[in-house]
Design an enzyme around this catalytic site. Sequence first.
Site, short mmCIF file in Angstrom:
data_model
loop_
_atom_site.label_atom_id
_atom_site.label_comp_id
_atom_site.label_asym_id
_atom_site.label_seq_id
_atom_site.Cartn_x
_atom_site.Cartn_y
_atom_site.Cartn_z
CB THR A 145 -6.57 4.45 9.30
OG1 THR A 145 -6.21 3.16 8.19
CG2 THR A 145 -6.49 3.93 10.88
CG ASN A 163 -1.81 0.34 1.01
OD1 ASN A 163 -1.82 2.10 0.40
ND2 ASN A 163 -3.03 0.78 1.70
NE ARG A 196 -8.68 7.41 3.73
CZ ARG A 196 -9.63 6.79 4.90
NH1 ARG A 196 -10.51 7.10 5.26
NH2 ARG A 196 -8.92 5.58 5.40
CG HIS A 235 -7.98 3.46 1.47
ND1 HIS A 235 -9.04 2.89 2.26
CD2 HIS A 235 -9.76 4.50 0.75
CE1 HIS A 235 -9.73 3.42 2.89
NE2 HIS A 235 -9.79 3.63 1.48
N GLY A 278 1.04 -1.51 4.10
CA GLY A 278 1.04 -0.05 4.22
C GLY A 278 1.93 0.89 5.05
CD GLU A 326 -7.30 -0.93 0.34
OE1 GLU A 326 -6.65 -2.30 0.76
OE2 GLU A 326 -6.75 0.01 1.34
CG HIS A 331 -6.14 -1.68 9.97
ND1 HIS A 331 -5.58 -1.44 10.92
CD2 HIS A 331 -6.36 -0.30 8.89
CE1 HIS A 331 -5.73 -0.31 11.13
NE2 HIS A 331 -5.97 0.32 9.75
CG ASP A 332 -2.45 -0.81 12.50
OD1 ASP A 332 -1.76 -0.37 12.17
OD2 ASP A 332 -2.82 -1.02 13.48
NE ARG A 354 9.48 21.86 0.72
CZ ARG A 354 10.56 21.62 1.16
NH1 ARG A 354 10.97 20.76 1.96
NH2 ARG A 354 11.30 22.17 0.86
#
Length: 247
Positions: free
Chosen positions: A109, A7, A45, A43, A223, A72, A200-201, A18
């Site tokens: 998240t 990810n 958004r 993902h 990710g 996603e 996830h994690d 930046r």
Amino acid sequence: MTLLSVNLNKIAVLRNSRGGEEPSLARAAQTCINAGCGGITVHPRPDLRHVRPDDVRMLAALLRGRVEYNIEGNPFAPARGAYPGLVELVREVRPTQVTLVPDSDGQITSDHGFDLARDAERLGPLVDQLRNLGCRVSLFVDPGTSDFEPAVRIGAQRVEIYTGPYAEAFAGGRVDEALPACAETARRAQQAGLAVNAGHDLSQANLGTFKAAIPGLAEVSIGHALIGEALYDGLAQTVRRYRQILD
């Protein structure tokens, strides 16, 4: 073999903080591919906080015919500004897989999966549209989910188990509190005919234990931890280490 999909959202966060084009998502994707990943995940958004629609389009051209592309997103989030909506973006780029996630702008998240019994009726027409576009469809679900008939009925092909609670339990030395629920959810999904992804994690520390408990695990999407670890060890080396764990 379990596919590793990297990810790239955190690369985009760093770039956006930046302005400009550095660090480059294209270069990061190429580095991950060269190091042996089997897919790239993004993902996008509506608030454009990290990966933007133009990134999604650029990566589609870069990845096509090389590795899997997983997008996603929340299919119910309406179009806004430069964000055309998930289904319309998918219609443009035709990724390998679309992972539907019930997130919102207010979430830092993704932190929960769909309630399949409640959400299947709304998801059904969207799953049908996405499959007609040639995409594999995966639904984000919580560990402990046991009834996958609604997912099968609406045509989903995979589920992705939300592994946040597992990672938290692992870090606290309480892995037995969370891993059995993930394993049972995977078993029931596979019995229903669905392939199982996870994400996830997940990290180098906890991935091996998780994979050992989930026979036939199809894919992991990683990710945050992977990009964080890459700050110390380099992106290519970190991807190779994840591949070694999965192999």
